[in-house]
Enzyme design. Structure first.
Site, short mmCIF file in Angstrom:
data_model
loop_
_atom_site.label_atom_id
_atom_site.label_comp_id
_atom_site.label_asym_id
_atom_site.label_seq_id
_atom_site.Cartn_x
_atom_site.Cartn_y
_atom_site.Cartn_z
CE LYS A 88 -17.86 10.83 -16.77
NZ LYS A 88 -16.93 10.02 -15.95
CD GLU A 110 -25.05 15.56 -16.11
OE1 GLU A 110 -25.37 16.37 -17.01
OE2 GLU A 110 -24.51 14.46 -16.35
CB SER A 378 -12.97 4.40 -18.51
OG SER A 378 -12.83 4.18 -17.12
C1 LIG Z 1 -17.18 9.02 -15.14
C2 LIG Z 1 -16.23 7.91 -15.28
C3 LIG Z 1 -16.67 6.56 -15.35
C4 LIG Z 1 -18.09 6.16 -15.21
O1 LIG Z 1 -18.97 6.64 -16.16
P1 LIG Z 1 -19.58 5.75 -17.32
O2 LIG Z 1 -20.63 6.62 -17.90
O3 LIG Z 1 -20.12 4.49 -16.71
O4 LIG Z 1 -18.48 5.45 -18.28
C5 LIG Z 1 -15.71 5.59 -15.54
N1 LIG Z 1 -14.40 5.88 -15.64
C6 LIG Z 1 -13.94 7.14 -15.56
C7 LIG Z 1 -12.48 7.40 -15.67
C8 LIG Z 1 -14.83 8.21 -15.38
O5 LIG Z 1 -14.38 9.46 -15.29
#
Ligand SMILES: *Cc1c(COP(=O)(O)O)cnc(C)c1O
Length: 428
Positions: A88, A110, A378
């Site tokens: 993010k 948000e 992610s």
């Molecule tokens: C917020 C988040 C997601 C989901 O958000 P996307 O916009 O679909 O990427 C996925 N993995 C992590 C670690 C997150 O913090």
């Protein structure tokens, strides 16, 4: 369909907003186009990515997972090693730097679980911008570790007390604030959704993930069979897939939250579930978990980042065209993937990312052994200890919480502390 045409991805997307939001959106679109072809801006962004975020993130070969799964070569893109623990920050830094160039001094965002709020608060601290984060009152209560981190970064966290007091109410409040203050303020939207131009902006700032993977694979002679990412709003997945969308291969696979089952309210499966509908919600057309009157349905997932009722318009279109495949991963499967990669590779996936890990585990044998599956991790799993510990070792965890409560209640500091933090605020 690597980017939108007039804000649309086939039938999805658009800019369905009240008149007052047209100006800030148009101004943003213009500034984005200008700065994305400005050499100085791109160079500054590159340096921040390298020194502050810690890019590039490694592409890790997972030898034991590969052997145990018995199919494709397994690789993990280690986005979770980015500063603040997840992808993010790529978007937050990009948008905050853009806002600064536009002359804005104040940032709003948000947040649901708090991950986007945390990334934005950190980016604002780094770039010297004032930051207000809108968060549903219920989320504020259950996500205290992230609230505490945001306050440490100097952000003001506003508890939203309207509606269901969760993410969608926080979005509404942020939109209202932006409409009233856009001369000084930029709204950093957290995923590849919302009205145009946000889906394009967020994808571009997240596409650094996919571009790195492309180069890393080229340098090491890795042939990609499939790429797998988890899908909440869709920002990590679309950024990861982005350089590959216009080619016929590799397979691109999105893992949604299958929750505890296929029933209404048991999951957040916008592309694979049967409760999903096309609609226009919060400024864009896409697929949502809504009823026939357009009211949002409850969602459920063990991972706080995957339980949003909508999906980004570009992914909805890529799902409809068949370029991106979707699969639903249950809570239990995600937990098993967390254990598997922790134990066999020494890598702790975030629960969201573990949905991608689980999907890769399922398809490993469908891909030839001389090809790779790349999993986008992610985020890292440190943040999930309050969710995973009660599952993996409930009795010990409960004992720990009791002892913490005892320790704090007998501590003099707590009784002397102010009830409200100085940064706290409430909205109606
Ligand atoms: C917020 C988040 C997601 C989901 O958000 P996307 O916009 O679909 O990427 C996925 N993995 C992590 C670690 C997150 O913090």
């Amino acid at each position: 369909m690597a980017k939108s045409t007039d804000g649309f991805f086939d039938r999805y997307g658009g800019k369905y907003v009240a008149e007052v939001l047209r100006r800030p959106l148009d101004e943003l679109e213009e500034a984005f186009a200008t700065y994305m072809s400005d050499k100085d801006f791109l160079q500054e962004l590159d340096i921040i990515r390298r020194d502050y975020i810690g890019r590039e993130t490694p592409l890790y070969y997972a030898p034991t997972a590969t052997k145990l799964l018995g199919g494709a070569q397994i690789y993990i893109k280690m986005e979770g090693l980015a500063n603040t623990g997840a992808h993010k920050i790529n978007n937050a830094i990009g948008q905050c730097l853009l806002a600064k160039k536009m002359g804005k001094t104040r940032i709003i965002a948000e947040t649901g679980a708090g991950q986007h709020g945390l990334a934005t608060a950190a980016a604002c601290a780094k770039l010297g911008l004032e930051c207000t984060v809108y968060m549903g009152e219920i989320d504020v209560r259950r996500q205290q570790p992230n609230v505490a981190a945001m306050e440490l970064y100097g952000a003001k966290v506003c508890a939203v007390t309207s509606g269901s007091r969760t993410l969608k109410d926080a979005v509404n409040e942020a939109m209202r604030d932006w409409a009233a203050h856009f001369d000084t303020t930029h709204y950093v939207l957290g995923s590849a959704l919302g009205p145009a131009p946000f889906p394009d902006i967020v994808r571009e700032f997240q596409s650094v993930i996919g571009k790195e993977v492309q180069q890393q694979c080229k340098d090491r002679g890795i042939q990609i069979g499939a790429m797998v990412a988890c899908v909440g709003g869709g920002s990590n997945s679309i950024g990861f897939f982005s350089p590959f969308i216009d080619a016929p291969s590799p397979r691109l696979i999105g893992a949604e939250a299958g929750g505890i089952g296929p029933g209404v309210g048991e999951n957040a499966s916008r592309m694979t579930g049967n409760a999903s509908r096309e609609g226009i919600v919060q400024g864009y057309k896409s697929r949502f978990l809504i009823d026939e009157d357009g009211q949002s349905l409850p969602t459920r997932s063990i991972s706080a980042g995957l339980d949003y009722m909508g999906i980004g318009p570009q992914l909805a279109a890529l799902g409809a065209s068949g370029r991106v495949e979707f699969t639903a991963i249950r809570d239990q499967e995600a937990l098993e993937a967390v254990s598997f990669f922790a134990k066999h590779e020494g890598i702790l996936f975030a629960l969201e990312s573990a949905h991608a890990g689980a999907a890769a585990m399922k398809i490993a044998r469908e891909i030839p052994k001389d090809q790779a599956i790349i999993i986008n991790m992610s985020g890292r799993g440190d943040k999930d200890v309050f969710i995973t510990s009660p599952v993996f070792r409930p009795a010990k965890w409960l004992e720990f919480l009791h002892s913490e409560i005892e320790r704090l209640e007998s501590s003099k500091d707590i009784h002397d502390a102010k009830i409200m933090g100085e940064n706290e605020c409430l909205t109606k």
